[in-house]
Design an enzyme around this catalytic site. Structure first.
Site, PDB file in Angstrom:
ATOM      1  N   HIS B  64      52.673   0.531  40.922  1.00  0.00           N
ATOM      2  CA  HIS B  64      51.848   0.961  39.779  1.00  0.00           C
ATOM      3  C   HIS B  64      50.806  -0.105  39.454  1.00  0.00           C
ATOM      4  CE1 HIS B  64      51.785   3.385  35.800  1.00  0.00           C
ATOM      5  NE2 HIS B  64      50.586   2.915  36.113  1.00  0.00           N
ATOM      6  N   HIS B  66      46.446  -0.902  39.038  1.00  0.00           N
ATOM      7  CA  HIS B  66      45.056  -0.439  38.915  1.00  0.00           C
ATOM      8  C   HIS B  66      44.146  -1.495  39.549  1.00  0.00           C
ATOM      9  CE1 HIS B  66      46.119   2.820  36.097  1.00  0.00           C
ATOM     10  NE2 HIS B  66      47.055   1.981  35.688  1.00  0.00           N
ATOM     11  N   LEU B  67      43.482  -1.102  40.637  1.00  0.00           N
ATOM     12  CA  LEU B  67      42.602  -2.060  41.326  1.00  0.00           C
ATOM     13  C   LEU B  67      41.142  -1.916  40.896  1.00  0.00           C
ATOM     14  CD1 LEU B  67      44.149  -2.050  44.925  1.00  0.00           C
ATOM     15  CD2 LEU B  67      44.425  -3.761  43.121  1.00  0.00           C
ATOM     16  N   ARG B  68      40.821  -0.866  40.149  1.00  0.00           N
ATOM     17  CA  ARG B  68      39.516  -0.674  39.491  1.00  0.00           C
ATOM     18  C   ARG B  68      38.349  -0.369  40.417  1.00  0.00           C
ATOM     19  NH1 ARG B  68      42.132   0.610  35.197  1.00  0.00           N
ATOM     20  NH2 ARG B  68      42.720  -1.065  33.790  1.00  0.00           N
ATOM     21  N   HIS B 183      52.315  10.406  34.131  1.00  0.00           N
ATOM     22  CA  HIS B 183      52.001   9.671  32.896  1.00  0.00           C
ATOM     23  C   HIS B 183      52.312  10.654  31.773  1.00  0.00           C
ATOM     24  CE1 HIS B 183      49.202   7.107  30.291  1.00  0.00           C
ATOM     25  NE2 HIS B 183      49.398   8.181  29.563  1.00  0.00           N
ATOM     26  N   HIS B 236      56.045   4.238  33.922  1.00  0.00           N
ATOM     27  CA  HIS B 236      56.179   3.392  32.716  1.00  0.00           C
ATOM     28  C   HIS B 236      57.003   4.027  31.587  1.00  0.00           C
ATOM     29  CE1 HIS B 236      52.759   5.859  31.741  1.00  0.00           C
ATOM     30  NE2 HIS B 236      51.850   5.069  32.278  1.00  0.00           N
ATOM     31  N   ASP B 309      52.253  -1.773  36.179  1.00  0.00           N
ATOM     32  CA  ASP B 309      51.108  -1.143  35.502  1.00  0.00           C
ATOM     33  C   ASP B 309      49.994  -2.174  35.298  1.00  0.00           C
ATOM     34  OD1 ASP B 309      49.423   0.627  34.275  1.00  0.00           O
ATOM     35  OD2 ASP B 309      50.697   1.001  32.530  1.00  0.00           O
ATOM     36  N   HIS B 313      41.305  -5.803  32.579  1.00  0.00           N
ATOM     37  CA  HIS B 313      40.131  -5.526  31.754  1.00  0.00           C
ATOM     38  C   HIS B 313      39.394  -6.840  31.527  1.00  0.00           C
ATOM     39  CE1 HIS B 313      41.236  -1.414  30.820  1.00  0.00           C
ATOM     40  NE2 HIS B 313      42.438  -1.806  30.466  1.00  0.00           N
TER      41      HIS B 313
END
Lengths: 309, 432
Positions: B64, B66-68, B183, B236, B309, B313
């Site tokens: 889980h 997030h590589l963006r 989710h 999550h 997760d 940012h």
């Protein structure tokens, strides 16, 4: 000077001790005459610059802070977010830092988001006074309510105070709860369950939904404003029904204690939260609260400005 | 042609949960695959690492992340994300499709695979979007996504609000042999919410997200898994009620699994009293009772996966008014030590159980041939120093972002040597 006052910022009443609150109220007492009499200017803040940084609509609080600062000899700048770089996409913190670079000593901030004054206090060297952050706190309103109660009833300790109405969305309610409890009052919060979250009991208050049942125990009723926009959010069925269950009327008041004190942070909606008879009656301190607010804000600005980092 | 390289990891505690192995021995790697445990004939190693006192484990898998990239390269890129993974001892990540544009087509999945190949650090397994553009309306081309490398499907970041669309997605994914990752959030109940709804949100005047908003959707997913026969994995999991629902679903034989994140095991809504946006995430930090229920769920196997997760940012986005700051924290480089602190140190789980949740269990949810030290398997290996004490310092992280609430925490345990396909990607932790 009061030796015990060490705070450059006033972010909320939750942070303050009983002694600190009393220090502010005592200082406000000294300024009450100046608040009543525009000619009696002081010079405690001469040469200081205070900016009103209001990101949310406000008339009376902004005017009250502005007047309080001027009565103490400070220069005041009014900054409204609408006409600023914030509307051009600049971040809130950058805007505040840029304004500070003009040589600002104190920032009075109002913002719709809880915690924003705390964020500012971490990024600015100037003192920060919270003039209302979302539904979190409105410390100077809480202080002026305490001041008014103390003035009218001679004490706060041992009294029972009912906060009536929209507790869920009210910063005034939260600052009142912290301040009243620190000074030894009992607090009842009353309104429909949709506007009085049950978890607020964890703050040590009594939760009630039947106003007529609790009114006979109350020394003070603080009537909070109903925000009309809430009605569309399924919080209550109609203004009419709200008034029927929770409106402060003369009949209701007569079933309460002799001499019960009525407060309202304003702006008030006559015929929604309370009737004109109650708003203008002998038990009401609503107009006094405005003058007291000026004295309290002078005290807060004076005390916080006296502390340098 | 050169002979294949032989590597010997000597004298470590080799833990391979997939094969129920936990023994002090040598691990041999030859030509990028696991060659042998213990004796490897009389072969000479080209390189030998002394692993005395260390744990030799299958490379960690974080399913889980997030590589963006594409779209939000100011927060993270695939290259910085996999560097962060390696620093944390993670040799495989599964990346979420909430990029811009979303990973909802074969070519978008192939782009991720290609960028990961260029970065040449950790393995990256893309997860495809359930619906086109993650809009919740029409199914994405799931078959094409699988051909492009996608290993599962989710609209993570947002739920699929329509029960009908979710039902058809589950049925379709079952035909491809892939899991749906949910989710679980009822958007009407969480509208405007920025933290857990409870005594703390009421005190702070912040709009809350009730536990019920998660649980309603967890129940829906389990009911839909039952009628579709699909495998649904709840991402999550954050509430006690969700753990109960998953446990009951499993008892009925429904194919539902669940994962927990380290921050939901260590932090509560009390942290929000600082108004620090590094405690803002969705699902939100909940209460001590929820932490205890999540740990019970891990102990009894209801929750089989640990995942971070990881949600980078950029600083300027998190340094905003609380309502306006985005949800999420990074986690790859704190995955191991925070999990150790939450689960091993208090004695809730032993090392083999916990490492199973970070290796073979996520590999099984995703259906990937990783997460084990079986001879012949790809040699993804993480060597952990379980005793080293250190202080988390986000300024040392390889991630592009710094939104981490664990800065300053004193922790124990760290990934040192990290190997992917027999290639040594890290010889010593860069974190301290």
């Amino acid at each position: 000077m009061v030796a015990s006052w060490t705070r450059k910022h006033l972010l909320g009443l939750e942070d303050l001790s009983r002694d600190e609150i009393t220090t502010i109220l005592d200082r406000a007492e000294e300024y009450l005459e100046t608040a009543r009499n525009p000619a009696a200017r002081k010079t405690a803040l001469a040469g200081r610059v205070i900016v009103n940084l209001f990101f949310e609509a406000s008339t009376r609080t902004r005017v009250s802070f502005g007047l309080a600062a001027r009565r103490l000899g400070a220069d005041v700048i009014d900054f409204a977010a609408g006409g600023s770089s914030v509307s051009k996409g600049e971040s809130f913190v950058d805007t505040a830092r840029n304004i500070e670079a003009f040589g600002i000593d104190m920032v009075v901030v109002r913002h719709a988001v809880p915690g924003t004054p705390h964020l500012l206090s971490q990024h600015l060297r100037a003192g920060v006074v919270n003039a209302g952050d979302g539904a979190h706190e409105h410390p100077t309103q809480g202080l002026l309510d305490l001041f008014t109660i103390r003035k009218r009833l001679g004490r706060v300790e041992g009294l029972t105070v009912c906060l009536l109405g929209d507790i869920a969305h009210s910063r005034v309610a939260r600052s009142n709860i912290h301040g009243l409890q620190k000074l030894g009052a009992r607090v009842i919060v009353c309104g429909p369950p949709t506007l009085v979250p049950s978890q607020i009991a964890a703050m040590g208050v009594e939760v009630a939904h039947d106003l007529d049942a609790v009114l006979p125990r109350c020394d003070v009723v603080n009537v909070l404003r109903i925000q009309f926009e809430r009605q569309r959010g399924a919080y209550f069925p109609s203004i009419r029904e709200y008034f029927h269950l929770y409106g402060m009327t003369r009949e209701r008041l007569e079933r309460g204690r002799e001499g019960v004190l009525i407060l309202a942070p304003g702006p008030i909606n006559r015929g929604v939260e309370l009737t004109p008879e109650v708003a203008d009656g002998p038990g009401s301190a609503i107009i006094e609260q405005v003058t007291n607010g000026l004295a309290v804000r002078m005290a807060v600005l004076d005390l916080c400005a006296g502390v340098r980092s | 042609m050169l002979p294949p390289i032989v590597i010997r990891l000597r004298g470590g505690r080799v833990i391979d949960p997939a094969n129920k192995i936990d023994t002090v021995t040598d691990l041999w790697i030859e030509g990028g695959v696991i060659a042998a445990l213990g004796d490897f004939g009389n072969r000479e190693a080209d390189e030998t690492f002394d692993c005395t006192g260390k744990i030799v484990a299958p490379g960690l898998i974080d399913m889980h992340v997030h590589l963006r990239e594409p779209g939000r390269e100011e927060d993270e890129t695939i290259a910085t994300g996999v560097a962060s993974a390696i620093a944390g001892g993670v040799t495989s990540v599964a990346c979420m499709p909430n990029t811009e544009p979303a990973l909802d087509s074969q070519s978008s999945a192939e782009f991720v695979v290609q960028q990961a190949r260029r970065a040449n650090l950790a393995n990256v397994f893309p997860i495809g979007a359930i619906t086109k553009g993650r809009q919740g309306n029409e199914l994405s081309e799931m078959g094409g996504l699988v051909q492009g490398g996608a290993v599962a499907f989710t609209d993570d970041g947002t739920p699929v609000s329509s029960a009908e669309v979710m039902r058809r997605a589950m049925e379709y994914a079952r035909g491809l042999g892939k899991a749906i990752l949910s989710h679980s959030e009822d958007l009407e109940l969480t509208k405007g919410g920025v933290m857990h709804e409870g005594a703390v949100s009421v005190r702070l005047g912040l709009k809350g997200m009730p536990s019920a908003a998660e649980e309603i959707m967890v129940y829906r997913e389990i009911a839909l898994a039952e009628i579709s026969g699909a495998h649904v994995h709840i991402l999550h999991v954050s509430t006690a009620g969700s753990v109960d629902l998953i446990r009951n679903g499993q008892k009925k034989g429904i194919r539902v699994t669940g994962e927990a994140c380290p921050h939901h095991l260590t932090l509560t809504d009390e942290s929000l009293r600082t108004f620090d946006t590094n405690y803002k995430m969705a699902p939100p930090l909940r209460t001590q009772a929820d932490i205890e229920a999540l740990i019970d769920g891990l102990k009894d196997g209801t929750l089989s996966v640990l995942a971070t997760d990881h949600a980078p940012h950029a600083l300027e986005k998190k340094t905003r008014e609380f309502d306006q700051a985005p949800n999420g924290i990074i986690g790859l480089e704190t995955f191991l030590p925070i999990s150790i602190q939450a689960l091993i140190e208090p004695g809730h789980l032993d090392w083999p159980r916990m490492l199973g949740m970070m290796t073979i269990a996520p590999a099984q949810v995703l259906g990937i041939d990783r997460g084990t030290l079986t001879p012949g398997a790809v040699a993804d290996v993480t060597v952990i120093d379980p005793d080293v004490e250190w202080t988390i310092d986000p300024t040392r992280f390889k991630s592009k972002s710094r939104n981490c609430p664990f800065g300053g925490w004193k922790v124990r345990g760290r990934a040192e040597i990290v190997m992917v396909g027999g290639d040594i990607k890290q010889r010593k932790s860069p974190l301290a």
